[in-house]
Design an enzyme around this catalytic site. Structure first.
Site, PDB file in Angstrom:
ATOM      1  N   LYS A 146       0.835  -1.211   0.000  1.00 50.35           N
ATOM      2  CA  LYS A 146       0.000   0.000   0.000  1.00 50.35           C
ATOM      3  C   LYS A 146       0.869   1.260   0.000  1.00 50.35           C
ATOM      4  CE  LYS A 146      -4.063  -2.200   1.946  1.00 50.35           C
ATOM      5  NZ  LYS A 146      -4.750  -2.607   3.179  1.00 50.35           N
ATOM      6  N   LYS A 186      -4.256  -8.327 -12.551  1.00 46.08           N
ATOM      7  CA  LYS A 186      -5.252  -8.802 -11.590  1.00 46.08           C
ATOM      8  C   LYS A 186      -6.420  -7.811 -11.534  1.00 46.08           C
ATOM      9  CE  LYS A 186      -5.895  -9.251  -6.550  1.00 46.08           C
ATOM     10  NZ  LYS A 186      -6.771  -8.261  -6.047  1.00 46.08           N
ATOM     11  N   LYS A 208     -10.380  -3.244  -7.657  1.00 42.72           N
ATOM     12  CA  LYS A 208     -11.059  -1.946  -7.570  1.00 42.72           C
ATOM     13  C   LYS A 208     -10.061  -0.813  -7.739  1.00 42.72           C
ATOM     14  CE  LYS A 208     -13.755  -3.862  -3.922  1.00 42.72           C
ATOM     15  NZ  LYS A 208     -13.050  -4.287  -2.696  1.00 42.72           N
TER      16      LYS A 208
HETATM   17  P1  ADP Z   1      -9.797  -5.306  -4.637  1.00 41.27           P
HETATM   18  O1  ADP Z   1      -8.426  -5.770  -5.079  1.00 41.27           O
HETATM   19  O2  ADP Z   1     -10.736  -5.196  -5.774  1.00 41.27           O
HETATM   20  O3  ADP Z   1      -9.753  -4.063  -3.785  1.00 41.27           O
HETATM   21  P2  ADP Z   1     -10.205  -6.643  -2.132  1.00 41.27           P
HETATM   22  O4  ADP Z   1      -8.771  -6.514  -1.770  1.00 41.27           O
HETATM   23  O5  ADP Z   1     -11.204  -5.808  -1.404  1.00 41.27           O
HETATM   24  O6  ADP Z   1     -10.377  -6.456  -3.714  1.00 41.27           O
HETATM   25  O7  ADP Z   1     -10.591  -8.172  -2.002  1.00 41.27           O
HETATM   26  C1  ADP Z   1     -11.775  -8.690  -1.448  1.00 41.27           C
HETATM   27  C2  ADP Z   1     -11.742 -10.196  -1.629  1.00 41.27           C
HETATM   28  O8  ADP Z   1     -11.832 -10.537  -3.035  1.00 41.27           O
HETATM   29  C3  ADP Z   1     -10.424 -10.826  -1.121  1.00 41.27           C
HETATM   30  O9  ADP Z   1     -10.698 -12.060  -0.470  1.00 41.27           O
HETATM   31  C4  ADP Z   1      -9.620 -11.031  -2.392  1.00 41.27           C
HETATM   32  O10 ADP Z   1      -8.715 -12.105  -2.284  1.00 41.27           O
HETATM   33  C5  ADP Z   1     -10.701 -11.306  -3.454  1.00 41.27           C
HETATM   34  N1  ADP Z   1     -10.276 -10.817  -4.791  1.00 41.27           N
HETATM   35  C6  ADP Z   1     -10.083  -9.528  -5.151  1.00 41.27           C
HETATM   36  N2  ADP Z   1      -9.691  -9.407  -6.441  1.00 41.27           N
HETATM   37  C7  ADP Z   1      -9.625 -10.680  -6.928  1.00 41.27           C
HETATM   38  C8  ADP Z   1      -9.282 -11.252  -8.207  1.00 41.27           C
HETATM   39  N3  ADP Z   1      -8.939 -10.489  -9.244  1.00 41.27           N
HETATM   40  N4  ADP Z   1      -9.318 -12.589  -8.341  1.00 41.27           N
HETATM   41  C9  ADP Z   1      -9.665 -13.375  -7.296  1.00 41.27           C
HETATM   42  N5  ADP Z   1     -10.005 -12.906  -6.056  1.00 41.27           N
HETATM   43  C10 ADP Z   1      -9.989 -11.582  -5.859  1.00 41.27           C
END
Ligand code: ADP
Ligand code: TRP
Length: 325
Positions: free
Chosen positions: A110, A195, A198
């Site tokens: 981060k 990947k 958000k």
């Molecule tokens: P983002 O990266 O969109 O902010 P988060 O970190 O809030 O997502 O992740 C919320 C949940 O969704 C976590 O358990 C994370 O491992 C899963 N997750 C997020 N992006 C992916 C992805 N591209 N593929 C698989 N799982 C994901």
């Protein structure tokens, strides 16, 4: 068995969240009592607009329910409805070695992405440990990126047990939770083939409207292989996404047409869009039904908060007694 997980309301849920976290979490409802919560305190480390935080939180609840979460099988609640968790986070922080937190990948990532450091961001894993330990959780389903946070949770539980627990294991202060990690193959790529996240502006959201969803799918980045030429199915984002929705035969058939040539990427993207749109169709319908009943979400969250508080109060009573409060 008690199963617990949280999701930050830091944005709108996308199909990466769905396949990586939400669908497995929903499937796990068959195996035990689930505690799923909206991690607002965690989201405060990045969201600075109260209106956005409030709206996102409600939307996460709505989308999770629309995707099939059964509120009869477990609690869905807001983290802030169990404020005792911040008390436990404080107690845990008094035994948490600074060096352990300094080694957290998520914190370092981060900062590397330009987020300003704050004590909250640094303590993020301690609050997450409190989330898990306050419900005596057995299993925590999360994506691979969260694995280290579960290890930190276990380290803090062991430290607390050593410091304040009784001699017999049966009287230990905290249970040690097990992570349930989705395999790496489950990382869903975004429309730029990184990947899906958000924070990268590369998402296909679960419940965007038809026009927006089509636009996102049609913007998947491809190479410039002409229509008539053979294409490589091995590294194609279109095929990877299509595989989430299509049957084995359908996937094989699309791979074959990639290799044969004669079909442009645009046509493949249209097929992907159709499959994706159809896949989420029953969930969109369920979402409309939930939206039509204004009090449904409030009732679910209120019931979830009640159940979560019941357990959290029991555990906190034990913790307060053990540490001398
Ligand atoms: P983002 O990266 O969109 O902010 P988060 O970190 O809030 O997502 O992740 C919320 C949940 O969704 C976590 O358990 C994370 O491992 C899963 N997750 C997020 N992006 C992916 C992805 N591209 N593929 C698989 N799982 C994901
Ligand atoms: N840190 C998790 C994420 O970003 C969200 C979260 C907060 C969580 N507390 C938790 C996940 C407890 C599992 C258990 O995805």
């Amino acid at each position: 068995m008690r199963i617990l997980s949280g999701i930050q309301p830091s944005g709108v849920l996308h199909i990466g969240n769905y396949f990586g976290m939400m669908r497995p979490a929903i499937e796990l409802q068959a195996e035990g009592e689930t505690f799923y919560f909206i991690a607002e305190y965690h989201a405060l480390t990045s969201v600075r607009d109260p209106k956005v935080l409030r709206e996102n939180s409600r939307r996460v609840a709505l989308d999770f329910l629309a995707c099939g979460l059964n509120p009869e099988r477990g609690a869905l609640f807001r983290q802030s409805d169990v404020p005792q968790v911040t008390e436990l986070a404080w107690i845990l922080s008094t035994v948490a070695p600074v060096g352990l937190l300094e080694r957290a990948h998520s914190y370092k990532d981060k900062l590397a992405r330009g987020m300003t450091s704050s004590a909250g961001l640094f303590n993020y894993p301690v609050l997450m440990a409190a989330d898990i330990l306050i419900y005596d959780s057995d299993v925590v389903p999360v994506g691979k990126d969260q694995k280290q946070h579960i290890e930190i949770t276990r380290d803090l539980a062991v430290k607390m047990n050593e410091t304040f627990g009784q001699a017999e294991p049966a009287r230990q202060l905290f249970k040690l939770p097990e992570p349930r990690i989705q395999p790496a193959t489950q990382v869903v790529p975004g429309i730029d083939s990184q990947k899906m996240s958000k924070s990268y502006n590369n998402t296909v959201d679960i419940f965007a409207d038809e026009k927006e969803t089509r636009k996102r799918v049609m913007s998947i980045v491809t190479d410039s292989t002409p229509v008539e030429a053979a294409k490589d199915p091995a590294r194609s984002t279109i095929i990877q996404l299509y595989s989430l929705f299509a049957s084995k035969n359908e996937i094989e058939e699309m791979r074959e047409r990639f290799r044969k040539g004669g079909t442009g990427y645009g046509d493949f993207k249209k097929e992907l869009f159709e499959k994706l749109w159809e896949y989420f169709s029953p969930m969109r319908k369920r979402r409309e039904e939930i939206l039509a009943d204004q009090s449904y979400i409030d009732n679910v969250l209120a019931r979830g908060a009640e159940r979560a508080n019941e357990i959290a109060d029991q555990v906190m009573k034990r913790v307060r007694a053990a540490v001398g409060l």
